[in-house]
Design an enzyme around this catalytic site. Structure first.
Site, PDB file in Angstrom:
ATOM      1  N   LYS A 251      28.870  -7.251  29.304  1.00 45.24           N
ATOM      2  CA  LYS A 251      28.585  -5.811  29.310  1.00 45.24           C
ATOM      3  C   LYS A 251      27.538  -5.486  28.255  1.00 45.24           C
ATOM      4  CE  LYS A 251      30.776  -1.373  28.150  1.00 45.24           C
ATOM      5  NZ  LYS A 251      32.016  -0.724  27.666  1.00 45.24           N
ATOM      6  N   LYS A 263      32.046  11.467  24.051  1.00 45.70           N
ATOM      7  CA  LYS A 263      33.021  10.978  23.076  1.00 45.70           C
ATOM      8  C   LYS A 263      33.097  11.931  21.874  1.00 45.70           C
ATOM      9  CE  LYS A 263      32.300   6.013  23.927  1.00 45.70           C
ATOM     10  NZ  LYS A 263      33.680   5.615  24.211  1.00 45.70           N
ATOM     11  N   ASP A 274      28.856  -1.495  21.739  1.00 48.31           N
ATOM     12  CA  ASP A 274      29.330  -1.580  23.121  1.00 48.31           C
ATOM     13  C   ASP A 274      28.552  -2.607  23.939  1.00 48.31           C
ATOM     14  OD1 ASP A 274      31.289  -0.788  24.868  1.00 48.31           O
ATOM     15  OD2 ASP A 274      30.184   0.917  25.669  1.00 48.31           O
ATOM     16  N   ASP A 333      32.687   8.210  30.823  1.00 47.82           N
ATOM     17  CA  ASP A 333      32.867   7.307  29.685  1.00 47.82           C
ATOM     18  C   ASP A 333      33.527   5.994  30.102  1.00 47.82           C
ATOM     19  OD1 ASP A 333      32.718   6.470  27.040  1.00 47.82           O
ATOM     20  OD2 ASP A 333      34.646   7.345  26.506  1.00 47.82           O
ATOM     21  N   ARG A 337      32.691  -0.568  33.358  1.00 47.63           N
ATOM     22  CA  ARG A 337      33.138  -1.166  34.619  1.00 47.63           C
ATOM     23  C   ARG A 337      32.156  -0.898  35.751  1.00 47.63           C
ATOM     24  NH1 ARG A 337      38.579   2.178  34.146  1.00 47.63           N
ATOM     25  NH2 ARG A 337      37.977   1.812  31.979  1.00 47.63           N
TER      26      ARG A 337
END
Length: 503
Positions: A251, A263, A274, A333, A337
């Site tokens: 990712k 967020k 991330d 958010d 995926r």
């Protein structure tokens, strides 16, 4: 930083000219007649040194010892976990006094895994981030000599651990960089640099190519930012072309604001981490380039930002993934995926023996496992067991969580084939169930590293996990990894190239 392996006893270690001599002392230490043995035995007898892992005793200008500074460090039972703990306790020592050359000598019999643990711990403890700190002092430690009684018995593990340490540092370096210094384009350039190593190839795709592939989920996440997405494809070809590869998918959200589902502001800066799944894939390929094992590996990195401008995808929007399945985006958010699902579909074209994705995916995994173990989900028991075994060997632990079909019930949607979230209960599992819809029958594993990829607070920074686990797993898939000559110095590290927890 260079590592070397050499035959040393306490007697010969005393003659090594260095800034810092570290003596690793196990339980049941047996003293000889040399000066260092006498020093260790006397310190233990006086109660000044405990051999429990993590206990240390600094000394200065010990008579008849060439090193300016000597540190006696307990390593308990001498096993890998204890050695790692013992060396990690020396983090301050490895930076104090700016040592340039250090010797780490085992004061007793040593297993190969313990040597590997020592290399990993020294590399970790001495790492210094400087990419965006022009006035910061770089790492002073340039060369480390690992001394053991019988180098031949640990040479292969030593060589592998040095390569893994270099890969971990590369992953840490890119994970630590802020979003404006680690854009999708910059990640792509880092991948191109890796392709300069033998048997590594790199292909970079931009928005036009990704659109042509039909990656509607990936493109939806990227549409709210001015930074162009990049889809990175790395290939390591160490075996015959007929041998099916293992595919790693990382990712690569280079900054995650949460999009329209914004967020909270507190600790949002940590969302530069991330992309640690992507960084771990880069780190693995760095190690593969060093080790040249006889295996084929593909690395896929979907890289983009997740930002909330006027073009950003909205809650309730429905997008079509590369697989043709439609997705109702209930929460922007939960973007990781969305980029991974298209990459997983793409992975099938390589007809792999296994697909492993690595992602800072859910805060729920942090709640479940904390920062000790990464979350592991797998559709294949043998694959799961292999990854857990590799994690134990590399001291890069994971823990398997369930994939019962009942957990997917919450992903049902009235307006698409599935929703991208299923509510708070079992959040890490429902995220894995979402990804499972895109892997077909290929053995697949998902590593949720949201709790292990970085640390917060005063120790804030990327950890480089799970590079060690993944490289160990890949090496276990080939019976004949190519190792360098036992005493050959390691190549210098190129790691200076170039949260809210994730969802």
């Amino acid at each position: 930083m260079n590592f070397d392996l050499k035959a040393l006893t306490l007697s010969t270690a005393a003659t090594e000219k260095c800034d810092l001599l570290i003596v690793l002392v196990p339980d049941g230490f047996t003293a000889g007649s040399d000066a260092l043995s006498t020093l260790v035995a006397g310190a233990i007898k006086a109660g000044d040194l405990q051999t429990k892992a993590g206990k240390i005793l600094p000394c200065y200008q010990v008579p008849t010892v060439a090193a300016r500074r000597v540190v006696l460090a307990g390593i308990g039972d001498g096993l890998a976990a204890s050695v790692r703990q013992g060396v990690q306790a020396l983090a301050g020592t490895l930076s104090t006094g700016a040592p340039k050359r250090a010797v780490v000598c085992f004061a007793g019999p040593v297993e190969a895994s313990a040597v590997a643990a020592a290399v990993a711990a020294v590399s970790q403890a001495s790492y210094v981030y400087t990419a965006t700190k022009p006035k910061a002092e770089a790492r002073s430690l340039q060369r480390v000599l690992i001394g053991v009684a019988n180098p031949a018995s640990v040479a292969e593990a030593f060589h592998q651990s040095v390569a893994i340490a270099t890969g971990v540092e590369l992953a840490r370096e890119w994970g630590n960089r802020p979003g404006n210094h680690a854009t999708p384009t910059m990640l792509a350039n880092a991948a191109k640099e890796l392709a300069k190593q033998p048997n590594i190839q790199c292909k970079i795709m931009g928005p036009a190519e990704v659109n042509k592939l039909g990656m509607g989920a990936f493109m939806a996440v990227a549409q709210g930012t001015h930074e162009e997405l990049r889809f990175i494809e790395l290939r390591y070809n160490g075996a015959a072309k007929s041998q099916a590869p293992i595919v790693l998918v990382g990712k690569g959200i280079t900054f995650d604001s949460g999009g329209i589902s914004l967020k909270p502001g507190a600790e949002m800066d940590e969302m530069k981490f991330d992309m640690c799944g992507a960084a771990s894939v880069l780190g693995v390929f760095q190690a593969l380039g060093e080790l040249q094992p006889e295996i084929n590996v593909v690395g896929l990195i979907p890289a983009c930002e997740n930002l909330p401008d006027a073009r950003a995808v909205k809650p309730g929007d429905v997008v079509t993934s590369m697989s043709g399945q439609t997705i109702e985006i209930l929460n922007t958010d939960a973007e990781g995926r969305l980029i991974l699902c298209d990459a997983l579909t793409y992975a099938a074209r390589f007809k792999p023996t296994a697909i492993i994705d690595i992602a800072t995916l859910t805060g729920a995994c942090v709640i479940a496992l904390g920062s000790v173990r990464s979350g592991l989900f797998a559709t294949n028991d043998a694959l799961a067991q292999s990854l857990q075994t590799a994690g134990e060997a590399a001291q890069d632990l994971c823990w398997r969580l369930p994939l019962d079909d009942d957990y997917a019930e919450g992903l049902k949607s009235n307006f698409a084939d599935m929703a991208n979230v299923a509510g708070r209960p079992g959040g890490s599992i429902t995220a894995a169930k979402f990804l499972q819809k895109f892997v077909g029958s290929t053995p697949w594993a998902h590593l949720d590293i949201a709790g292990t990829a970085w640390k917060g607070g005063a120790a804030k920074g990327a950890t480089g996990r799970p590079v060690g686990l993944l490289v160990q797993y890949l090496l276990q898939q080939t019976s004949t990894p190519k190792a360098a000559a036992p005493a050959k110095p390691a190549r210098p590290s190129r790691a200076k190239a170039s949260t809210p927890r994730a969802a």
